[in-house]
Design a protein around this motif. Structure first.
Motif, PDB file in Angstrom:
ATOM      1  N   UNK A 273       0.643  -1.246   0.104  1.00 24.06           N
ATOM      2  CA  UNK A 273      -0.113  -0.068   0.033  1.00 24.06           C
ATOM      3  C   UNK A 273       0.955   1.209   0.032  1.00 24.06           C
ATOM      4  N   UNK A 274       0.309   2.395   0.378  1.00 34.80           N
ATOM      5  CA  UNK A 274       1.032   3.653   0.358  1.00 34.80           C
ATOM      6  C   UNK A 274       1.336   3.912   1.528  1.00 34.80           C
ATOM      7  N   UNK A 275       2.660   4.468   1.849  1.00 30.01           N
ATOM      8  CA  UNK A 275       3.240   4.937   3.116  1.00 30.01           C
ATOM      9  C   UNK A 275       3.638   6.214   3.113  1.00 30.01           C
ATOM     10  N   UNK A 276       3.093   7.064   4.029  1.00 33.07           N
ATOM     11  CA  UNK A 276       3.314   8.448   4.408  1.00 33.07           C
ATOM     12  C   UNK A 276       4.576   8.526   5.324  1.00 33.07           C
ATOM     13  N   UNK A 277       5.453   9.064   4.722  1.00 29.03           N
ATOM     14  CA  UNK A 277       6.676   9.214   5.610  1.00 29.03           C
ATOM     15  C   UNK A 277       6.926  10.786   5.936  1.00 29.03           C
ATOM     16  N   UNK A 349       7.869  15.485   3.394  1.00 27.48           N
ATOM     17  CA  UNK A 349       7.092  14.035   3.367  1.00 27.48           C
ATOM     18  C   UNK A 349       7.577  13.446   2.006  1.00 27.48           C
ATOM     19  N   UNK A 350       7.860  12.142   2.359  1.00 27.21           N
ATOM     20  CA  UNK A 350       8.048  11.279   1.174  1.00 27.21           C
ATOM     21  C   UNK A 350       6.982  10.118   1.147  1.00 27.21           C
ATOM     22  N   UNK A 351       6.529   9.924   0.063  1.00 24.69           N
ATOM     23  CA  UNK A 351       5.436   9.069  -0.344  1.00 24.69           C
ATOM     24  C   UNK A 351       5.871   7.553  -0.923  1.00 24.69           C
ATOM     25  N   UNK A 352       5.513   6.668  -0.285  1.00 21.80           N
ATOM     26  CA  UNK A 352       6.102   5.275  -0.956  1.00 21.80           C
ATOM     27  C   UNK A 352       4.823   4.488  -1.265  1.00 21.80           C
ATOM     28  N   UNK A 361       7.909  16.020  -1.170  1.00 25.57           N
ATOM     29  CA  UNK A 361       7.513  17.461  -0.780  1.00 25.57           C
ATOM     30  C   UNK A 361       8.205  18.121   0.298  1.00 25.57           C
ATOM     31  N   UNK A 362       8.739  19.422   0.012  1.00 32.21           N
ATOM     32  CA  UNK A 362       9.290  20.351   1.388  1.00 32.21           C
ATOM     33  C   UNK A 362       7.844  20.732   2.018  1.00 32.21           C
ATOM     34  N   UNK A 363       7.922  20.986   3.190  1.00 36.19           N
ATOM     35  CA  UNK A 363       6.959  21.498   3.973  1.00 36.19           C
ATOM     36  C   UNK A 363       6.412  22.543   3.487  1.00 36.19           C
TER      37      UNK A 363
END
Length: 373
Positions: A273-277, A349-352, A361-363
Motif C-alpha cells: 500500500x501507500x506509506x506517508x513518511x 514528506x516522502x510517499x512510498x 515535498x518540502x513542508x
C-alpha cells in the motif's frame, strides 16, 4: 587558414567551452543548494573555518549562482573584459585548490559538478588544467574591450542574475528543480537494494613491519611473501584502504529502525500500500505553520487507510511519537545523512507505494498538498 583566422577560432572555441562549463557546473550545483552547502562545510572544516558554517547555504547559492551567471555573460559576450578576468581568477584559485585536494585528499571529491557527475580529485584537477589556459586566452583577447557596463549590459546582468540566483533560492525553499540524487521519484528502493552489488569498495591491505636489524618500518602488500620472514621482520600492523569507496550515501544505505532498536526496512518496503513518511530531522524545528500542514495531510492519509510514520535522526527516547494537533504519528530512526540525501529539506514528506518513491515535498510546498489516491 591564416594565422588571424586560426587565432579567432581558438578564442571562440575557448570562450564557448569555458562558458558552457561554467553554466553547466553552476546550474547542477545551484539546483541543489543543500548538497553544495554540505560540500562547502567539508572544505570549511578542512581549513579550520567551521565558524563560517552558518553561512554555508548563503555561500552555496551565492557562489554557484555567480558561477552560472559568469558563464552566461561570457556565452553572450556581456562585458567580456571584466567577466573574463573574474573567470580567470576563479580558475586560478580552483586549479590550485583541486591540486591540493588531489595530493592530500582532504575531501573525497570536490563536488565541482554536484551530484550530476562524480569526478575524482585528479580528474577534476586535469579538467581545470585544460580550462585554465582557455580562461587566459579569453581574458587576453578581451584586454582592450571596455570595462564598465552600458545600460544595455545592466539589463543582461540583472536578467542572468535573476535566473541564476532565483533557481538557487527556489531550490532551497522547496526541492531541487532537477533531482540528481539516488532517491528520485520513481525509484524502486527494494529493487535497487536487492540488485547485484557491483560498486562494492575494493579494499587494499598493507602490512606494516619493522626491520629487526635497523628498526625501520616498511610496508608490503599483504600478498607479498617478503614479510613472511620472521627472522628479518617484526609484524607491527595492517592498514586497510578502500580503493574505490563510495563518496555519498546511496539507496543501499536506506535503513529504518523502530523504538525497540529493530530494523524494519524490509517490512516497510514490502508493504504493497501507500506509506506517508514524515521527515523531521529534528522535531523541535517544525514550525507551527508546517505542523498544521502536516496534520492535515496525516488526517487525509489516515482517512484513506494509508500507513503513516515519522522518521527522525533524534533520539526516540525523547521523541517516541510526533504529535500534530489531534494526530499522533509513531517515530522511527534514520541516519541524518540518508534523510538529507533522500529529501533535501529539514521537514517534509516522502510517499512510498509498494516500495517505490511516488512523491516528495518540502513542508513549505504543502499549503494545498493532497496525497494521490
Amino acid at each position: 587558414m591564416n594565422k588571424h583566422k586560426l587565432y579567432r577560432a581558438m578564442v571562440e572555441v575557448s570562450r564557448v567551452l569555458l562558458a558552457l562549463t561554467f553554466v553547466f557546473s553552476g546550474f547542477v550545483k545551484v539546483v541543489d543548494p543543500w548538497g553544495t552547502a554540505i560540500k562547502i562545510e567539508e572544505y570549511l572544516a578542512v581549513f579550520g573555518m567551521e565558524w563560517l558554517s552558518g553561512c554555508s547555504f548563503f555561500l552555496a547559492i551565492w557562489l554557484t549562482g555567480a558561477e552560472m551567471m559568469l558563464g552566461l555573460m561570457v556565452l553572450f559576450r556581456v562585458r567580456l573584459r571584466i567577466t573574463s578576468i573574474l573567470i580567470f581568477a576563479a580558475m586560478t584559485f580552483f586549479t590550485f585548490l583541486t591540486l591540493y585536494s588531489a595530493i592530500w585528499s582532504p575531501v573525497e571529491d570536490c563536488g565541482c559538478f554536484g551530484d550530476a557527475i562524480r569526478m575524482t580529485n585528479w580528474e577534476t584537477f586535469i579538467k581545470n588544467v585544460i580550462l585554465w589556459p582557455m580562461a587566459f586566452i579569453v581574458m587576453w583577447d578581451s584586454r582592450r574591450k571596455p570595462m564598465m557596463p552600458t545600460w544595455s549590459d545592466l539589463w543582461h546582468i540583472l536578467a542572468f542574475g535573476a535566473i541564476s540566483f532565483g533557481i538557487g533560492f527556489y531550490s532551497f525553499r522547496h526541492l531541487p528543480l532537477i533531482d540528481f540524487l539516488p532517491y528520485k521519484k520513481g525509484t524502486d528502493i527494494a529493487a535497487v537494494m536487492n540488485a547485484p552489488f557491483d560498486d562494492a569498495p575494493q579494499v587494499q591491505s598493507v602490512v606494516i613491519v619493522r626491520n629487526l636489524e635497523t628498526g625501520k618500518r616498511h610496508e608490503f602488500d599483504i600478498e607479498d611473501p617478503t614479510w613472511y620472514d620472521e627472522s628479518r621482520w617484526e609484524f607491527v600492523d595492517i592498514r586497510n584502504t578502500a580503493v574505490n569507496a563510495r563518496i555519498q550515501p546511496t539507496v543501499r544505505d536506506f535503513a529504518v529502525i523502530d523504538a525497540e532498536g529493530m530494523l524494519v526496512t524490509d517490512e516497510i518496503l514490502e508493504y504493497s500500500g501507500t506509506t506517508l513518511m514524515i521527515f523531521a530531522t529534528d522535531p523541535a524545528d517544525i514550525t507551527p505553520r508546517c505542523a498544521r500542514r502536516l496534520e492535515r495531510v496525516v488526517r487525509q492519509a489516515v482517512a484513506s487507510g494509508h500507513r503513516v510514520m515519522h522518521l527522525t535522526a533524534a533520539s526516540l527516547s525523547t521523541h517516541p511519537e510526533l504529535v500534530l494537533g489531534s494526530q499522533r504519528v509513531p517515530s522511527f530512526n534514520m541516519d541524518a545523512k540518508t534523510m538529507i540525501t533522500m529529501l533535501r529539506a529539514r521537514t517534509g514528506v516522502v510517499v512510498l507505494r509498494g516500495g517505490v518513491i511516488e512523491d516528495k515535498k518540502n513542508c513549505r510546498s504543502m499549503s494545498n498538498y493532497k496525497l494521490y489516491e
